[in-house]
Scaffold this active site. Structure first.
Site, PDB file in Angstrom:
ATOM      1  N   LYS A 227       0.817  -1.221   0.000  1.00 51.00           N
ATOM      2  CA  LYS A 227       0.000   0.000   0.000  1.00 51.00           C
ATOM      3  C   LYS A 227       0.842   1.259   0.000  1.00 51.00           C
ATOM      4  O   LYS A 227       0.455   2.265  -0.585  1.00 51.00           O
ATOM      5  CB  LYS A 227      -0.939   0.015   1.211  1.00 51.00           C
TER       6      LYS A 227
ATOM      7  N   LYS B  69      -4.300  -9.575  -6.839  1.00 48.29           N
ATOM      8  CA  LYS B  69      -5.506  -9.778  -6.052  1.00 48.29           C
ATOM      9  C   LYS B  69      -6.615  -8.842  -6.535  1.00 48.29           C
ATOM     10  O   LYS B  69      -6.335  -7.701  -6.895  1.00 48.29           O
ATOM     11  CB  LYS B  69      -5.082  -9.443  -4.623  1.00 48.29           C
TER      12      LYS B  69
ATOM     13  N   LYS C 287     -10.177  -3.205  -4.114  1.00 45.89           N
ATOM     14  CA  LYS C 287     -11.042  -2.031  -4.202  1.00 45.89           C
ATOM     15  C   LYS C 287     -10.345  -0.892  -4.925  1.00 45.89           C
ATOM     16  O   LYS C 287     -10.999  -0.029  -5.487  1.00 45.89           O
ATOM     17  CB  LYS C 287     -11.378  -1.545  -2.782  1.00 45.89           C
TER      18      LYS C 287
HETATM   19  P1  AMP Z   1     -10.687  -5.117   2.734  1.00 45.02           P
HETATM   20  O1  AMP Z   1     -11.227  -4.897   1.366  1.00 45.02           O
HETATM   21  O2  AMP Z   1      -9.187  -5.032   2.745  1.00 45.02           O
HETATM   22  O3  AMP Z   1     -11.350  -4.318   3.797  1.00 45.02           O
HETATM   23  O4  AMP Z   1     -11.006  -6.626   3.085  1.00 45.02           O
HETATM   24  C1  AMP Z   1     -12.170  -7.072   3.755  1.00 45.02           C
HETATM   25  C2  AMP Z   1     -12.194  -8.591   3.800  1.00 45.02           C
HETATM   26  O5  AMP Z   1     -12.243  -9.129   2.470  1.00 45.02           O
HETATM   27  C3  AMP Z   1     -10.946  -9.212   4.445  1.00 45.02           C
HETATM   28  O6  AMP Z   1     -11.334 -10.365   5.190  1.00 45.02           O
HETATM   29  C4  AMP Z   1     -10.109  -9.626   3.276  1.00 45.02           C
HETATM   30  O7  AMP Z   1      -9.249 -10.698   3.552  1.00 45.02           O
HETATM   31  C5  AMP Z   1     -11.166 -10.031   2.257  1.00 45.02           C
HETATM   32  N1  AMP Z   1     -10.665  -9.851   0.885  1.00 45.02           N
HETATM   33  C6  AMP Z   1     -10.261  -8.681   0.310  1.00 45.02           C
HETATM   34  N2  AMP Z   1      -9.878  -8.884  -0.968  1.00 45.02           N
HETATM   35  C7  AMP Z   1     -10.037 -10.214  -1.202  1.00 45.02           C
HETATM   36  C8  AMP Z   1      -9.814 -11.052  -2.340  1.00 45.02           C
HETATM   37  N3  AMP Z   1      -9.358 -10.554  -3.484  1.00 45.02           N
HETATM   38  N4  AMP Z   1     -10.099 -12.374  -2.222  1.00 45.02           N
HETATM   39  C9  AMP Z   1     -10.583 -12.889  -1.068  1.00 45.02           C
HETATM   40  N5  AMP Z   1     -10.810 -12.163   0.039  1.00 45.02           N
HETATM   41  C10 AMP Z   1     -10.542 -10.835  -0.017  1.00 45.02           C
END
Ligand code: AMP
Ligand code: TRP
Length: 332
Positions: free
Chosen positions: A111, A194, A197
């Protein structure tokens, strides 16, 4: 007693990875555990967020939890910033965690990018706040996607060092729950990245509010190779894009990748992609619709968050008091 805690950042663009890797798994756990699900707004501001948009995004995360099937009567849904225990415990953990531990965090490196000197101090301390989120409830299990594994190991290290330093057994050692066939959903444009967002390309991800046409368009454009689908899972090894789409299919259908390949071995993507589109629209579409309905009713969502904050604080405050006493602070 077992207790579940998990959080999602309200930074917009909630996507298929968030849903399959995390949010969907929150639902089933409600039957067996006391569950606490948070919109981690203090984590979101470690990178710039427009205030008006942040408010919307907090409601968006809460709506996604509700639309996926989290029951606000059984489980607690709330915003991190509304329970001050998180920030208080995070400071104490900043004094427990070692700089060397944080230097190893891969999410910070990704990041912060090349311009690390200009990253916020909050982005660097992010994992210590995450440990506070979990441990201020003495949560024992944390459902997340694979990318959060390292942060949970750090949470265990912090808990262990605190317990050792203060000769106590106050904090449990948390266990990650990383479940399903899509614990790491990859970008639709690049199988080595990956799904995220913050990817500049909208075609890299399916977002929760995408309708049928968007889903169809994005999957049609999704990058693949030229070969038909293999017979066995091992045949996906050097084919990240194919592996990703098969994984998404499996997760949505509640099948294993092997079962999907049994049905589609030898199929071209021109056959598989429309089948995946239909499945995604069937399984994912209603969640997006319900989410949109809830987001149009902020009064209801805000009442869920308010009630959740009261219930969360009731659990967190006595634990933070216990921590402060252990550290040697005077308690008023
Ligand atoms: P975040 O978008 O970083 O707030 O992630 C929220 C939740 O979604 C966390 O448990 C992450 O591990 C999961 N997550 C985010 N991106 C992915 C992805 N590409 N594949 C699977 N899980 C994800
Ligand atoms: N760091 C997590 C993510 O980016 C979000 C998060 C913050 C979290 N606090 C948490 C996840 C506590 C689980 C438990 O995905």
């Amino acid at each position: 007693m077992s207790r579940i805690f998990s959080g999602v950042q309200p930074s917009g663009n909630l996507h298929l990875g968030n849903y399959l890797g995390a949010i969907r798994n929150f639902v089933g756990l409600q039957d067996d555990y006391e569950c606490i699900y948070c919109a981690v707004d203090m984590h979101a501001i470690t990178v710039w967020q427009e205030p008006e948009q942040l408010r919307k995004n907090i409601r968006e995360v809460a709506s996604a939890y509700l639309a996926a099937g989290v029951d606000p009567k059984k489980s607690i849904i709330f915003a991190q910033s509304s329970v001050h225990a998180h920030a208080e415990l995070a400071w104490i953990f900043n004094c427990v965690a070692r700089i060397g531990w944080l230097n190893r965090m891969t999410q910070f490196k990704e990041k912060a990018g090349k311009n690390r000197e200009n990253a916020s101090l909050g982005l660097y301390a992010y994992p210590s706040l995450m440990a506070a989120d979990i441990l201020t409830y003495k949560a024992t299990h944390v459902p997340v996607g694979e990318d959060q594994k390292q942060h949970l190991e750090l949470t265990r290290d912090i808990a262990q060092k605190f317990n050792n330093d203060y000769e106590t057994d106050l904090f449990p050692l948390v266990e990650p729950i990383i479940m399903g066939e899509a614990t790491r959903v990859m970008s639709l444009r690049d199988g080595s990245k990956k799904m995220s967002k913050s990817d500049p390309s909208d075609y890299s991800r399916i977002v929760l509010t995408d309708g049928k046409d968007d889903i169809a368009r994005k999957l049609k454009k999704a990058r693949t190779d030229a070969d038909p689908l293999p017979e066995k899972v091992e045949g996906l090894e050097e084919r990240p894009e194919a592996a990703n789409l098969v994984g998404i299919y499996a997760a949505l259908a509640g099948m294993t990748k092997a079962e999907v390949l049994q049905e589609y071995s030898g199929a071209q993507f021109s056959t598989f992609k429309p089948a995946l589109t239909d499945l995604a629209v069937e399984k994912f579409g209603p969640v997006g619709e319900e989410m949109k309905r809830l987001m149009a009713d902020p009064g209801y969502v805000d009442s869920v968050l308010k009630d959740g904050a009261v219930r969360a604080a009731e659990i967190a405050n006595p634990i933070v008091r216990e921590v402060k006493e252990t550290v040697g602070f005077l308690l008023p």
